[in-house]
Write a protein that holds these residues in place. Structure first.
Motif, PDB file in Angstrom:
ATOM      1  N   HIS A 120       0.208  33.803 -36.529  1.00  0.00           N
ATOM      2  CA  HIS A 120       1.276  32.943 -36.002  1.00  0.00           C
ATOM      3  C   HIS A 120       2.242  32.559 -37.113  1.00  0.00           C
ATOM      4  O   HIS A 120       1.947  32.716 -38.307  1.00  0.00           O
ATOM      5  CB  HIS A 120       0.642  31.698 -35.397  1.00  0.00           C
ATOM      6  CG  HIS A 120      -0.253  30.977 -36.358  1.00  0.00           C
ATOM      7  ND1 HIS A 120      -1.423  31.534 -36.842  1.00  0.00           N
ATOM      8  CD2 HIS A 120      -0.145  29.780 -36.957  1.00  0.00           C
ATOM      9  CE1 HIS A 120      -1.994  30.685 -37.681  1.00  0.00           C
ATOM     10  NE2 HIS A 120      -1.234  29.614 -37.772  1.00  0.00           N
ATOM     11  N   CYS A 121       3.404  31.949 -36.724  1.00  0.00           N
ATOM     12  CA  CYS A 121       4.450  31.652 -37.720  1.00  0.00           C
ATOM     13  C   CYS A 121       4.253  30.317 -38.418  1.00  0.00           C
ATOM     14  O   CYS A 121       4.819  30.088 -39.478  1.00  0.00           O
ATOM     15  CB  CYS A 121       5.827  31.728 -37.065  1.00  0.00           C
ATOM     16  SG  CYS A 121       6.285  30.244 -36.134  1.00  0.00           S
TER      17      CYS A 121
ATOM     18  N   CYS B  40       7.152  27.295 -35.444  1.00  0.00           N
ATOM     19  CA  CYS B  40       7.846  27.142 -34.161  1.00  0.00           C
ATOM     20  C   CYS B  40       7.258  25.966 -33.377  1.00  0.00           C
ATOM     21  O   CYS B  40       6.233  25.392 -33.739  1.00  0.00           O
ATOM     22  CB  CYS B  40       7.766  28.431 -33.345  1.00  0.00           C
ATOM     23  SG  CYS B  40       6.156  28.733 -32.603  1.00  0.00           S
TER      24      CYS B  40
ATOM     25  N   CYS C  13       3.549  26.495 -32.367  1.00  0.00           N
ATOM     26  CA  CYS C  13       2.634  26.366 -33.513  1.00  0.00           C
ATOM     27  C   CYS C  13       2.479  24.896 -33.902  1.00  0.00           C
ATOM     28  O   CYS C  13       1.368  24.433 -34.172  1.00  0.00           O
ATOM     29  CB  CYS C  13       3.142  27.167 -34.714  1.00  0.00           C
ATOM     30  SG  CYS C  13       2.865  28.943 -34.551  1.00  0.00           S
TER      31      CYS C  13
ATOM     32  N   GLU D 245      -1.061  27.889 -31.423  1.00  0.00           N
ATOM     33  CA  GLU D 245      -0.675  29.027 -32.256  1.00  0.00           C
ATOM     34  C   GLU D 245      -0.813  30.363 -31.533  1.00  0.00           C
ATOM     35  O   GLU D 245      -0.086  31.312 -31.829  1.00  0.00           O
ATOM     36  CB  GLU D 245      -1.539  29.080 -33.523  1.00  0.00           C
ATOM     37  CG  GLU D 245      -1.467  27.856 -34.410  1.00  0.00           C
ATOM     38  CD  GLU D 245      -2.640  26.917 -34.182  1.00  0.00           C
ATOM     39  OE1 GLU D 245      -3.048  26.744 -33.012  1.00  0.00           O
ATOM     40  OE2 GLU D 245      -3.138  26.342 -35.168  1.00  0.00           O
TER      41      GLU D 245
ATOM     42  N   CYS E 202       2.386  31.660 -30.004  1.00  0.00           N
ATOM     43  CA  CYS E 202       3.560  31.745 -30.879  1.00  0.00           C
ATOM     44  C   CYS E 202       4.414  32.972 -30.525  1.00  0.00           C
ATOM     45  O   CYS E 202       3.929  34.095 -30.551  1.00  0.00           O
ATOM     46  CB  CYS E 202       3.098  31.835 -32.340  1.00  0.00           C
ATOM     47  SG  CYS E 202       4.465  32.103 -33.491  1.00  0.00           S
TER      48      CYS E 202
ATOM     49  N   CYS F 190      -6.717  28.080 -30.289  1.00  0.00           N
ATOM     50  CA  CYS F 190      -5.987  27.727 -31.516  1.00  0.00           C
ATOM     51  C   CYS F 190      -6.973  27.715 -32.688  1.00  0.00           C
ATOM     52  O   CYS F 190      -8.178  27.855 -32.505  1.00  0.00           O
ATOM     53  CB  CYS F 190      -5.285  26.386 -31.352  1.00  0.00           C
ATOM     54  SG  CYS F 190      -6.416  25.004 -31.149  1.00  0.00           S
TER      55      CYS F 190
END
Ligand SMILES: [Zn+2]
Length: 342
Positions: free
Chosen positions: A89-90, A93, A96, A101, A104, A290
């Motif tokens: 994931h980033c 965002c 997230c 996550e 994402c 997550c």
């Protein structure tokens, strides 16, 4: 190192010697000790749903030991026991930041599924931020299956918001379903499992289901109503996701009930708006989990009295035979590969 490469969709994996992964500063190389296999691997082999660039190393349920750390890694040292959080994931965002996550939209891939090579190899590399520590006392095979099966089940249980005394139906008691049955029991729910073959019915009983229905010969919805004095189930987990299981799941529900859709296939199911509206039904989707879910289920697996969902362990060299067993429907719970140690 030895690795099983997916070189062409629809073909067996190719066992080859390939170079070990090369580290970046924020990455960790993990020596793989065990790696679970599941239905996503069959979808990958068939080129359905996920189509990674080839050649690709599958394996999204690895567990192992930190072998080497990059120059900027401070949180792990060689020798530590770890499992990866498989969604890349980033971290920035809005999803997230809300702890979702696995949803994402800027995800760069999923370990062993797309974009990042997985655990059907002696070594894999991941950024340190993707790793979670494996608690002491947990076998490698049991740690490995937490990466997907355990994570997915734990998150699905959270999505369902179960209450004590509720009746829960679990359709499909493979790796994920085996965890769902146990975790639902821990929420003080009454669990009715649905499986197909006598061996799988027995497995569902071992996982702690209060009742097991054999889907082949029974009208599942009628049986569930029979077991609930005509009311139906408060919550159904569909871990399979065919048109038939979605239909059975909806038919099982009591008014006010929830259908949690965990598994999926290319099949679609026409949903009656009237049934959903008039019965105040809730349809809940769930995907993986997550990073916090992974830590939580690892703790539960080590300290929370869960039974192992692993029924079969094979040497890594038998990866193609293991995938064939899974495709033939002959795996109970999870099958896990053990890796050759260098
Ligand atoms: Zn994100």
């Amino acid at each position: 190192m030895k690795a099983a490469l997916l070189r062409a969709f629809g073909q067996p994996l190719s066992l080859e010697d390939v170079p070990r992964p090369v580290l970046a500063d924020d990455e960790v190389v993990v020596r793989v000790c065990a790696c679970g296999i599941d239905g996503t691997d069959l979808k990958l082999l068939d080129g359905f749903g996920y189509t990674p660039d080839l050649p690709f190393v599958m394996g999204h349920e690895p567990a192992g030991v930190v072998a080497e750390v990059g120059a900027a890694v401070t949180e792990f040292r060689p020798g530590e026991r770890v499992i990866p959080y498989i969604f890349f994931h980033c971290e920035r965002c809005r999803l997230c930041l809300r702890g979702r996550e696995q949803l994402c939209p800027r995800m760069s891939g999923v370990l062993g599924v797309k974009g990042h090579h997985g655990g059907y190899a002696q070594y894999l590399k991941v950024p340190a931020r993707q790793l979670v520590t494996v608690p002491e006392g947990l076998a490698w095979t049991d740690a490995a299956v937490l990466c997907d099966a355990g994570l997915t089940a734990y998150h699905a249980i959270g999505r369902a918001r179960l209450g004590p005394g509720e009746t829960v139906v679990v359709i499909g008691v493979g790796g994920v379903g085996s965890f769902v049955v146990q975790l639902a029991r821990q929420e003080a729910a009454r669990v009715i499992a649905v499986e197909q073959t006598p061996a799988k019915v027995e497995h569902a009983q071992r996982m702690g289901a209060d009742h097991v229905l054999a889907s082949g010969g029974q009208d599942v919805a009628a049986e569930v109503r029979h077991l609930t004095e005509g009311w139906g189930a408060d919550c159904v987990f569909d871990v399979v996701g065919t048109r038939a299981t979605l239909a059975a799941g909806i038919d099982c529900l009591a008014s006010g009930g929830r259908l949690v859709v965990v598994g999926y296939t290319p099949e679609e199911y026409p949903l009656s708006g009237k049934r959903v509206a008039q019965g105040e039904l809730t349809i809940v989707g769930t995907r993986g989990g997550c990073k916090h879910d992974l830590r939580a289920v690892a703790w539960l697996a080590a300290h929370g009295g869960l039974h192992s969902v692993v029924s079969d362990v094979r040497p890594f060299e038998q990866v193609n035979e293991a995938l064939a067993l899974l495709r033939a429907g002959r795996v109970l719970g999870r099958l896990v590969l053990e890796m050759p140690q260098a």
